[in-house]
Write an enzyme that holds these catalytic residues in place. Structure first.
Site, PDB file in Angstrom:
ATOM      1  N   ILE A   1       9.945  70.347  -5.436  1.00  0.00           N
ATOM      2  CA  ILE A   1       8.569  70.034  -5.785  1.00  0.00           C
ATOM      3  C   ILE A   1       8.401  70.218  -7.287  1.00  0.00           C
ATOM      4  O   ILE A   1       8.659  71.303  -7.819  1.00  0.00           O
ATOM      5  CB  ILE A   1       7.589  70.936  -5.014  1.00  0.00           C
ATOM      6  CG1 ILE A   1       7.711  70.681  -3.514  1.00  0.00           C
ATOM      7  CG2 ILE A   1       6.150  70.685  -5.480  1.00  0.00           C
ATOM      8  CD1 ILE A   1       6.896  71.625  -2.665  1.00  0.00           C
TER       9      ILE A   1
ATOM     10  N   ASN B   1       7.154  58.425  -4.421  1.00  0.00           N
ATOM     11  CA  ASN B   1       7.879  59.207  -3.422  1.00  0.00           C
ATOM     12  C   ASN B   1       7.909  58.426  -2.108  1.00  0.00           C
ATOM     13  O   ASN B   1       7.092  57.534  -1.885  1.00  0.00           O
ATOM     14  CB  ASN B   1       7.182  60.555  -3.222  1.00  0.00           C
ATOM     15  CG  ASN B   1       7.984  61.498  -2.351  1.00  0.00           C
ATOM     16  OD1 ASN B   1       9.215  61.509  -2.403  1.00  0.00           O
ATOM     17  ND2 ASN B   1       7.309  62.279  -1.537  1.00  0.00           N
TER      18      ASN B   1
ATOM     19  N   HIS C   1       8.223  59.038   2.284  1.00  0.00           N
ATOM     20  CA  HIS C   1       8.060  60.040   3.339  1.00  0.00           C
ATOM     21  C   HIS C   1       8.331  59.389   4.691  1.00  0.00           C
ATOM     22  O   HIS C   1       7.839  58.277   4.944  1.00  0.00           O
ATOM     23  CB  HIS C   1       6.642  60.622   3.316  1.00  0.00           C
ATOM     24  CG  HIS C   1       6.424  61.677   4.345  1.00  0.00           C
ATOM     25  ND1 HIS C   1       7.005  62.924   4.264  1.00  0.00           N
ATOM     26  CD2 HIS C   1       5.702  61.666   5.500  1.00  0.00           C
ATOM     27  CE1 HIS C   1       6.646  63.640   5.310  1.00  0.00           C
ATOM     28  NE2 HIS C   1       5.858  62.903   6.077  1.00  0.00           N
TER      29      HIS C   1
ATOM     30  N   ALA D   1      -0.001  66.673  -6.832  1.00  0.00           N
ATOM     31  CA  ALA D   1       0.253  68.108  -6.778  1.00  0.00           C
ATOM     32  C   ALA D   1       0.391  68.603  -5.339  1.00  0.00           C
ATOM     33  O   ALA D   1       1.271  69.409  -5.029  1.00  0.00           O
ATOM     34  CB  ALA D   1      -0.877  68.862  -7.490  1.00  0.00           C
TER      35      ALA D   1
ATOM     36  N   ASP E   1       2.753  65.216  -0.275  1.00  0.00           N
ATOM     37  CA  ASP E   1       2.496  64.071   0.598  1.00  0.00           C
ATOM     38  C   ASP E   1       1.022  63.698   0.678  1.00  0.00           C
ATOM     39  O   ASP E   1       0.528  63.278   1.727  1.00  0.00           O
ATOM     40  CB  ASP E   1       3.057  64.328   2.004  1.00  0.00           C
ATOM     41  CG  ASP E   1       4.567  64.491   2.007  1.00  0.00           C
ATOM     42  OD1 ASP E   1       5.227  63.882   1.155  1.00  0.00           O
ATOM     43  OD2 ASP E   1       5.086  65.233   2.861  1.00  0.00           O
TER      44      ASP E   1
END
Length: 219
Positions: free
Chosen positions: A111, A126, A128, A161, A164
């Site tokens: 992270i 990102n 997921h 921050a 997900d």
């Protein structure tokens, strides 16, 4: 930490040169390979190229994939720094040195912190393995199975921050089979995820994008 809540845009695709991608990896780098292959096979028509690959550990296949493609690499191991902010600052500096238009987390298992988000918020992508906002966190596939869903999938989104939580760029659905376990389901999700990431990054690089609140628009 910074977020992409204000309207933001990628580099102007009309400038003619491919968008510069810095890709971060922690393992095998299959998503990285998909991006490398797209840029190699489609050339400038893809609209983006990988200019550097960073990692949080040595001796991983993701770095070897980059090296075979002739792409510069850098490694910042968390344990080599006195504090996590020190690590974050070093990672930020290395990524910034390659002047990226977009930064892609391709299975990067750390992270990032305030320095990184201040520099790259709104252009840090990102993936997921679930249909966010359902099943966030490290065990998205396992959690979806345990919940008994019939359809899950994958999400390409901007990192923020909170893990997900960022604006969603693209999603792909994957049916859950009655005999699925975590491994079989995850493998099918990964196949969809690779194509989804390559398509989303290419479209953003070629056509530009804007983010308004939680919505991402690609022309």
């Amino acid at each position: 930490m910074a977020s992409a809540s204000a309207a933001s845009e990628a580099a102007d695709p009309s400038a003619g040169s491919p968008a510069r991608l810095v890709v971060l990896v922690s393992g095998s780098g299959s998503n990285l390979q998909a991006l490398l292959d797209a840029a190699r096979e489609r050339g400038d028509a893809y609209g983006a190229k990988v200019v550097a690959v960073g990692a949080d550990r040595n001796d991983i296949e993701g770095l070897r994939r980059a090296e075979r493609a002739g792409v510069p690499t850098f490694v910042h191991r968390l344990r080599d720094y006195a504090t996590r902010p020190d690590w974050d600052a070093a990672l930020t500096e290395s990524v910034a040195a390659h002047r990226p238009d977009l930064v892609v987390s391709a299975g990067f298992m750390k992270i990032v912190g305030a320095s990184f988000m201040a520099a790259f918020g709104g252009r840090f992508i990102n993936t997921h393995p679930a249909l966010l906002p359902s099943f966030p966190g490290a065990h998205g596939v396992r959690d979806a199975l345990a919940h008994g869903v019939k359809v899950t999938g994958c999400t390409v989104h901007f990192a923020e921050a909170e893990v997900d939580s960022g604006p969603i760029i693209a999603q792909g659905a994957v049916a859950v089979h009655d005999d699925d376990d975590e491994d079989t389901l995850h493998q099918r999700i990964k196949e969809v995820e690779r194509g989804l990431l390559v398509d989303a990054v290419g479209r953003m690089a070629r056509d530009g994008y804007r983010t308004e609140g939680r919505k991402v628009y690609i022309p």
